[in-house]
Design a protein around this motif. Structure first.
Motif, PDB file in Angstrom:
ATOM      1  N   ALA A   1       0.720  -1.062   0.071  1.00 15.51           N
ATOM      2  CA  ALA A   1      -0.032   0.001  -0.056  1.00 15.51           C
ATOM      3  C   ALA A   1       0.886   1.336   0.067  1.00 15.51           C
ATOM      4  O   ALA A   1       0.487   2.134  -0.573  1.00 15.51           O
ATOM      5  CB  ALA A   1      -0.921  -0.105   1.310  1.00 15.51           C
ATOM      6  N   ASP A   2       2.158   1.195   0.296  1.00 13.37           N
ATOM      7  CA  ASP A   2       2.937   2.263   0.482  1.00 13.37           C
ATOM      8  C   ASP A   2       3.790   2.498  -0.629  1.00 13.37           C
ATOM      9  O   ASP A   2       4.604   3.598  -0.776  1.00 13.37           O
ATOM     10  CB  ASP A   2       3.954   2.260   1.842  1.00 13.37           C
ATOM     11  CG  ASP A   2       3.039   2.056   3.087  1.00 13.37           C
ATOM     12  OD1 ASP A   2       1.870   2.529   3.357  1.00 13.37           O
ATOM     13  OD2 ASP A   2       3.611   1.232   3.967  1.00 13.37           O
TER      14      ASP A   2
ATOM     15  N   ALA B   1      -4.764   0.944  -3.825  1.00 15.42           N
ATOM     16  CA  ALA B   1      -4.138   1.918  -2.918  1.00 15.42           C
ATOM     17  C   ALA B   1      -4.133   3.154  -3.521  1.00 15.42           C
ATOM     18  O   ALA B   1      -3.792   3.464  -4.611  1.00 15.42           O
ATOM     19  CB  ALA B   1      -2.751   1.453  -2.626  1.00 15.42           C
TER      20      ALA B   1
ATOM     21  N   LEU C   1      -4.070  -3.160   3.281  1.00 15.91           N
ATOM     22  CA  LEU C   1      -4.976  -3.455   2.064  1.00 15.91           C
ATOM     23  C   LEU C   1      -5.955  -4.533   2.348  1.00 15.91           C
ATOM     24  O   LEU C   1      -6.512  -4.938   1.365  1.00 15.91           O
ATOM     25  CB  LEU C   1      -4.292  -3.362   0.706  1.00 15.91           C
ATOM     26  CG  LEU C   1      -3.550  -2.250   0.141  1.00 15.91           C
ATOM     27  CD1 LEU C   1      -2.746  -2.513  -0.933  1.00 15.91           C
ATOM     28  CD2 LEU C   1      -4.707  -1.157  -0.343  1.00 15.91           C
TER      29      LEU C   1
END
Length: 277
Positions: free
Chosen positions: A142-143, A162, A226
Motif C-alpha cells: 500500500a505504501d 491503494a 489493503l
C-alpha cells in the motif's frame, strides 16, 4: 504458451519467458503444486515440470504461490512494459515475474520489487542480486511506489486500489491489479484466497483513469493496510452478485452518479462510463 492465451506478436515477452529460468525462483525440489485449494508434491525433480502451466508453492502455509505463467503472460502483455520505463512489482514473491519485468524494461529501465513477507523478500533479493536494474524492498504494498511509475503490477487480491498506485501513476502509465472478495481464513496450508475476483488494467489518461477487464482472477488476499474492512468486503461481494464486472470502463475519484457505477468505495468508484479524452 503465449499463443494459448491469445498473445501474439510480442517477441520481447516471449524472449523474457524463454530466458528467465523459473527453477531459480521456486527453491529446490521436491516442489509442491497448488491444485484444487490444496497442495500436492511433484514426483519429478526435473526442472522441465516447472514449465507446465501450474502454480508452484512459495509459502504454502500462507497460500502464496508462484503464479500461473499463462495468466501472467496475458497480464504482462496487457501491461505492455517498454524499454526504459520504471516498473513497480507489488507482491513480488521470490522475484520470478520481477525478473521478467526487468528484462522487458531493459538496462535503461528499472524495477522496484516489493514483497510484504520478510522471508520471501530476502529470497527475492538473493535471486535478483545479479540484475542491476532491480531494487527489492520489504514492505507493505500500500505504501509503494514512492516515486512516479510507468507500470505498476500487483500480484495479490485487494478490495480497493491503494491511493499510492493511482497518485504516482504517470500520464500514460498502466496499473494492473486483481480485485477480489476475500474467502474465509483457511488452515492446513491453504491460506486465504479470493472467492470471486477479476483482474483490471488501469491507464492514466488526460481525462482520468480508463479501465479494462482482464478476466476472472483468484489470488492470495492482501495483508496489511489493503486487507480491507468487513463493509468493503460486503460491498464488493454485492457488486459481483449484481454482475457487470466486465463492463467497467473507468475509475473515478470523488463522487459520481450512483446509477452508472458498478462499485462505490470511499472516495473512489468503478463506473460503466468511458473516460473523457
Amino acid at each position: 504458451m503465449l499463443a494459448s492465451v491469445g498473445v501474439s506478436g510480442n517477441p520481447e515477452l516471449e524472449g523474457a519467458f524463454a530466458t528467465i529460468a523459473r527453477e531459480r525462483f521456486v527453491g529446490p525440489p521436491p516442489w509442491q503444486m497448488s491444485k484444487g485449494g490444496g497442495y500436492s508434491a511433484l514426483t519429478s525433480s526435473d526442472p522441465v515440470v516447472l514449465y507446465q502451466d501450474v502454480l508452484i508453492a512459495l509459502a504454502p502455509e500462507r497460500g502464496v504461490n508462484n503464479g500461473s505463467p499463462s495468466l501472467h503472460a496475458h497480464w504482462l502483455n496487457a501491461l505492455a512494459p517498454r524499454a526504459g520505463e520504471r516498473a513497480v512489482h507489488i507482491g513480488a514473491g521470490t522475484g520470478y515475474y520481477s525478473a521478467i519485468l526487468a528484462r522487458l524494461v531493459g538496462a535503461e529501465g528499472h524495477v522496484v520489487a516489493v514483497e510484504f513477507d520478510p522471508a520471501l523478500a530476502a529470497q527475492a533479493k538473493a535471486n535478483l542480486r545479479d540484475l542491476p536494474n532491480v531494487t527489492v524492498v520489504q514492505g507493505d504494498g500500500a505504501d509503494w511506489p514512492r516515486e512516479s511509475a510507468d507500470c505498476i503490477y500487483v500480484n495479490f487480491s485487494v478490495v480497493r486500489p491503494a491511493a499510492a498506485w493511482l497518485e504516482r501513476l504517470r500520464a500514460g502509465g498502466r496499473l494492473i491489479f486483481p480485485l477480489g472478495v476475500p474467502g474465509p481464513v483457511q488452515t492446513r496450508g491453504r491460506g486465504r484466497h479470493s472467492l470471486r475476483g477479476a483482474g483490471y488494467r488501469i491507464e492514466r489518461r488526460g481525462g482520468g483513469f480508463a479501465v479494462s477487464w482482464l478476466g476472472a482472477a483468484f489470488f492470495v488476499c492482501a495483508e496489511g493496510a489493503l486487507s480491507g474492512t468487513k463493509e468493503e468486503h460486503e460491498a464488493l461481494c454485492a457488486a459481483f452478485d449484481r454482475g457487470g464486472a466486465e463492463f467497467v470502463r473507468s475509475l473515478l475519484l470523488d463522487e459520481a452518479a450512483a446509477e452508472r457505477l458498478w462499485l462505490q468505495g470511499d472516495g473512489w468508484s468503478l463506473s460503466y462510463d468511458e473516460v473523457a479524452e
